[in-house]
Write an enzyme that holds these catalytic residues in place. Structure first.
Site, PDB file in Angstrom:
ATOM      1  N   SER A 143      -2.887   4.512  -1.909  1.00 30.52           N
ATOM      2  CA  SER A 143      -3.363   3.148  -2.162  1.00 30.52           C
ATOM      3  C   SER A 143      -4.833   3.060  -1.812  1.00 30.52           C
ATOM      4  O   SER A 143      -5.280   3.668  -0.824  1.00 30.52           O
ATOM      5  CB  SER A 143      -2.585   2.141  -1.304  1.00 30.52           C
ATOM      6  OG  SER A 143      -3.173   0.845  -1.379  1.00 30.52           O
ATOM      7  N   TYR A 156       0.864  -1.050   6.695  1.00 30.29           N
ATOM      8  CA  TYR A 156       0.805  -0.350   5.403  1.00 30.29           C
ATOM      9  C   TYR A 156      -0.423   0.548   5.360  1.00 30.29           C
ATOM     10  O   TYR A 156      -0.329   1.731   4.977  1.00 30.29           O
ATOM     11  CB  TYR A 156       0.751  -1.392   4.292  1.00 30.29           C
ATOM     12  CG  TYR A 156       0.622  -0.861   2.884  1.00 30.29           C
ATOM     13  CD1 TYR A 156       1.715  -0.328   2.217  1.00 30.29           C
ATOM     14  CD2 TYR A 156      -0.589  -0.935   2.196  1.00 30.29           C
ATOM     15  CE1 TYR A 156       1.609   0.143   0.912  1.00 30.29           C
ATOM     16  CE2 TYR A 156      -0.716  -0.475   0.897  1.00 30.29           C
ATOM     17  CZ  TYR A 156       0.390   0.059   0.253  1.00 30.29           C
ATOM     18  OH  TYR A 156       0.279   0.516  -1.036  1.00 30.29           O
ATOM     19  N   LYS A 160      -0.527   4.602   4.936  1.00 31.64           N
ATOM     20  CA  LYS A 160      -1.160   5.187   3.754  1.00 31.64           C
ATOM     21  C   LYS A 160      -2.392   6.018   4.114  1.00 31.64           C
ATOM     22  O   LYS A 160      -2.666   7.046   3.484  1.00 31.64           O
ATOM     23  CB  LYS A 160      -1.533   4.086   2.767  1.00 31.64           C
ATOM     24  CG  LYS A 160      -0.337   3.452   2.059  1.00 31.64           C
ATOM     25  CD  LYS A 160       0.389   4.431   1.154  1.00 31.64           C
ATOM     26  CE  LYS A 160       1.409   3.747   0.264  1.00 31.64           C
ATOM     27  NZ  LYS A 160       2.090   4.706  -0.642  1.00 31.64           N
TER      28      LYS A 160
END
Length: 258
Positions: A143, A156, A160
């Site tokens: 991402s 998150y 990532k």
């Protein structure tokens, strides 16, 4: 001949969204495709679509947050087809949390799905490649938020960003095994999962796509089939010797300021 003719491709998190698009693209390019997911309904429906179009495909039920199931998904594909030539890690959790309100449970869930799952799936797939003395490829769907992201994506981003480092580390470790490992830092993409996220966490209405598109340079969200085409290129010999690259697949230029 297709770009992946004769290859066995495992797409983790492949029953919907970007993963499903990758599975379709790989099948069109001649691959035998296996997809994993937690819910049999979408997974089996996708496999029915692929086999109906003449592809060789199967569904493996697996929760990638569990290391044993992540490794087991690879083992099932090897048992069925004899090997794994290509692995795509596309499963993802995007539940919101800031530095101040993220619970240990939410943090652990993000690490489990977005980092631990890819780690142990790669472990099993690369072990299969190395044991056979055969080249292989891995693509991790990461991402653009790995560069920092929004405040409400703290766990998150942590997971990532870890996957970015893991991608480069594994690529370096296995370059002499001719196993190429790359990643894509994808930007805002129009998927079923993003629709659920926008409605669940941001009170979005039916017009959220149009409202989002108006804020983006190209006037539209990224599309799963566009990402899939890029992934297939990286999986194939057409991408040459490239390994250890984490490519920003986005329409915003990171570091650019107006």
């Amino acid at each position: 001949m297709g770009l992946l003719e004769g290859k066995v491709v495992l797409v983790n998190g492949g029953s919907q969204g970007v993963g499903a698009a990758v599975a379709r693209a790989a099948a069109r390019e001649g691959a035998t495709v296996a997809v994993t997911g937690r819910r049999p309904g979408p997974g089996e429906a996708l496999v029915g679509e692929l086999t109906g179009a003449g592809a060789r495909a199967s569904y493996v039920r697996a929760d990638l947050s569990d290391a044993d199931q992540a490794r087991g998904s690879v083992a099932e594909v090897v048992a069925a087809y004899g090997r794994v030539d290509c692995l795509v890690n596309s499963a993802g959790l995007t539940s919101r949390g800031t530095l101040l309100d993220t619970t240990p449970e939410l943090f652990d869930a993000h690490i489990a799905v977005n980092l631990k799952g890819p780690f142990f799936a790669m472990q099993a797939a690369v072990a299969d490649m190395v044991s056979r003395g055969a080249p292989g490829t891995v693509v991790n769907i990461i991402s653009s938020s790995a560069h920092g992201g929004q405040p409400f994506l703290a766990p998150y981003v942590a997971a990532k960003a870890g996957l970015v480092g893991l991608t480069r580390n594994a690529a370096h470790a296995h370059r002499w095994d001719r196993v190429r490992i790359n990643g894509l830092n994808i930007g805002w993409t129009e998927t079923e999962g993003e629709d659920t996220t926008q409605r669940t966490f941001h009170d979005a209405g039916d017009d959220w796509r149009e409202r989002a598109a108006a804020k983006l340079p190209m006037g539209r969200l990224g599309q799963p089939d566009e990402i899939a085409a890029f992934v297939v290129l990286l999986l194939s010999d057409r991408s040459g010797v490239v390994t250890g690259s984490v490519i920003d697949w986005d329409q915003n230029v990171l570091g650019g300021l107006d």
